[in-house]
Design a protein around this motif. Structure first.
Motif, PDB file in Angstrom:
ATOM      1  N   HIS A  32     -15.990 -32.701 -48.414  1.00  0.00           N
ATOM      2  CA  HIS A  32     -17.033 -31.719 -48.123  1.00  0.00           C
ATOM      3  C   HIS A  32     -16.458 -30.303 -48.118  1.00  0.00           C
ATOM      4  N   GLU A  51     -16.237 -29.165 -51.658  1.00  0.00           N
ATOM      5  CA  GLU A  51     -17.546 -28.767 -52.186  1.00  0.00           C
ATOM      6  C   GLU A  51     -17.949 -27.387 -51.670  1.00  0.00           C
ATOM      7  N   LEU A  52     -17.745 -27.170 -50.374  1.00  0.00           N
ATOM      8  CA  LEU A  52     -18.127 -25.890 -49.780  1.00  0.00           C
ATOM      9  C   LEU A  52     -17.312 -24.739 -50.357  1.00  0.00           C
ATOM     10  N   ALA A  63     -15.769 -24.640 -53.235  1.00  0.00           N
ATOM     11  CA  ALA A  63     -16.097 -24.423 -54.642  1.00  0.00           C
ATOM     12  C   ALA A  63     -17.279 -23.465 -54.770  1.00  0.00           C
ATOM     13  N   ASP A  64     -18.221 -23.533 -53.814  1.00  0.00           N
ATOM     14  CA  ASP A  64     -19.377 -22.636 -53.830  1.00  0.00           C
ATOM     15  C   ASP A  64     -19.079 -21.295 -53.179  1.00  0.00           C
ATOM     16  N   ARG A  65     -18.074 -21.262 -52.306  1.00  0.00           N
ATOM     17  CA  ARG A  65     -17.790 -20.037 -51.548  1.00  0.00           C
ATOM     18  C   ARG A  65     -16.302 -19.725 -51.585  1.00  0.00           C
ATOM     19  N   CYS A  66     -15.720 -19.676 -52.784  1.00  0.00           N
ATOM     20  CA  CYS A  66     -14.266 -19.468 -52.862  1.00  0.00           C
ATOM     21  C   CYS A  66     -13.851 -18.063 -52.438  1.00  0.00           C
ATOM     22  N   SER A 106     -12.984 -16.199 -57.949  1.00  0.00           N
ATOM     23  CA  SER A 106     -13.994 -16.965 -58.691  1.00  0.00           C
ATOM     24  C   SER A 106     -13.427 -18.338 -59.015  1.00  0.00           C
ATOM     25  N   LEU A 107     -14.304 -19.312 -59.130  1.00  0.00           N
ATOM     26  CA  LEU A 107     -13.903 -20.691 -59.408  1.00  0.00           C
ATOM     27  C   LEU A 107     -13.756 -20.908 -60.905  1.00  0.00           C
ATOM     28  N   ARG A 165     -13.360 -27.320 -60.316  1.00  0.00           N
ATOM     29  CA  ARG A 165     -12.975 -28.297 -59.295  1.00  0.00           C
ATOM     30  C   ARG A 165     -12.213 -29.434 -59.963  1.00  0.00           C
ATOM     31  N   CYS A 168      -8.725 -21.489 -59.175  1.00  0.00           N
ATOM     32  CA  CYS A 168      -9.497 -20.256 -59.044  1.00  0.00           C
ATOM     33  C   CYS A 168      -8.772 -19.111 -59.753  1.00  0.00           C
ATOM     34  N   ARG A 228     -20.177 -24.553 -42.962  1.00  0.00           N
ATOM     35  CA  ARG A 228     -21.446 -25.271 -43.029  1.00  0.00           C
ATOM     36  C   ARG A 228     -22.602 -24.447 -42.481  1.00  0.00           C
TER      37      ARG A 228
END
Length: 249
Positions: free
Chosen positions: A134, A137-138, A140-143, A151-152, A155, A168, A239
């Protein structure tokens, strides 16, 4: 003296077996891992010199191309080693290991007690628990949590020994490999180090970041020595939740 083509030089008074040079590279040179238990001494020459006196030790020649010398103590850490890619020349009474940076390790063999090879197959790598998956995942969206302007790229960026969690680019456009753990320990740091070794030949300069909810002091110390950043993660904040710990106000 009678010269016989191939592996043998035959003398009138003795027989000497000449083993062919064994080249160890980053690719799989052998079907499996070789384990040798031997009475040996070791001399290392490189950035500094080191000597291991005669004792019984475990010698590992791994299929990834590295050569390691282990004792019974010291947990997982070898007494001495040579990372891939390197060249191993095997002689009747010595193994001579060298790499392209000029480091060398000579293992003087007095007696071999055991010698075997084993095909371990493809390793699936460490299986992450639910929290680590998790977190990946988090992030990857908020690197940008890891650095402003990041920036990503991808993954689970693949390497020949398994995928690094995140690849990144920072605000300067440089690559950064990120390994994510619930708890940052030396094992995770070593894992990231192996990924960096595989990524740099293809991508050039790649920095490393170990991201975790907590770190051991040993991991922080080793990370600083290796130029790897440790980034502490707040799982609840990622989260978008309030901390689970009750407060009075």
């Amino acid at each position: 003296m009678l010269d016989v083509p191939g592996r043998y030089d035959v003398f009138t008074t003795s027989l000497r077996v000449r083993e062919p040079p064994l080249r160890v590279t980053a690719s799989r040179y052998d079907p499996g891992m070789r384990l040798v238990i031997a009475r040996c001494s070791v001399d290392y020459t490189g950035r500094l010199s080191a000597h291991l006196p005669l004792a019984t030790r475990l010698l590992l020649v791994k299929a990834d191309g590295s050569v390691l010398v282990h004792a019974d103590g010291g947990a997982y850490k070898p007494l001495n080693w040579m990372s891939a890619p390197c060249v191993l020349v095997q002689e009747p009474d010595a193994w001579r290991v060298s790499n392209r940076t000029g480091e060398s390790m000579t293992i003087h063999i007095e007696e071999i007690l055991h010698d075997s090879s084993h095909d371990l197959g493809t390793d699936p790598g460490l299986v992450k628990d639910g929290v680590e998956r998790h977190l990946q995942e988090l992030l990857a969206d908020r690197c940008t949590v890891l650095g402003d302007g990041w920036s990503l790229v991808r993954r689970e960026y693949p390497t020949d020994i398994g995928p690094v969690d995140l690849l990144c680019r920072d605000d300067q456009g440089e690559y950064v490999a990120v390994e994510i753990k619930r708890r940052g320990e030396i094992d995770g740091l070593e894992q990231l180090g192996r990924y960096l070794e595989r990524l740099r030949p293809a991508l050039g300069a790649v920095r490393g970041v170990l991201a975790a909810q907590a770190f051991t002091q040993q991991a922080r110390t080793l990370a600083a020595a290796r130029g790897i950043n440790c980034v502490a993660l707040d799982y609840d904040a990622l989260r978008g939740m309030e901390p689970n710990t009750p407060t009075l106000f």
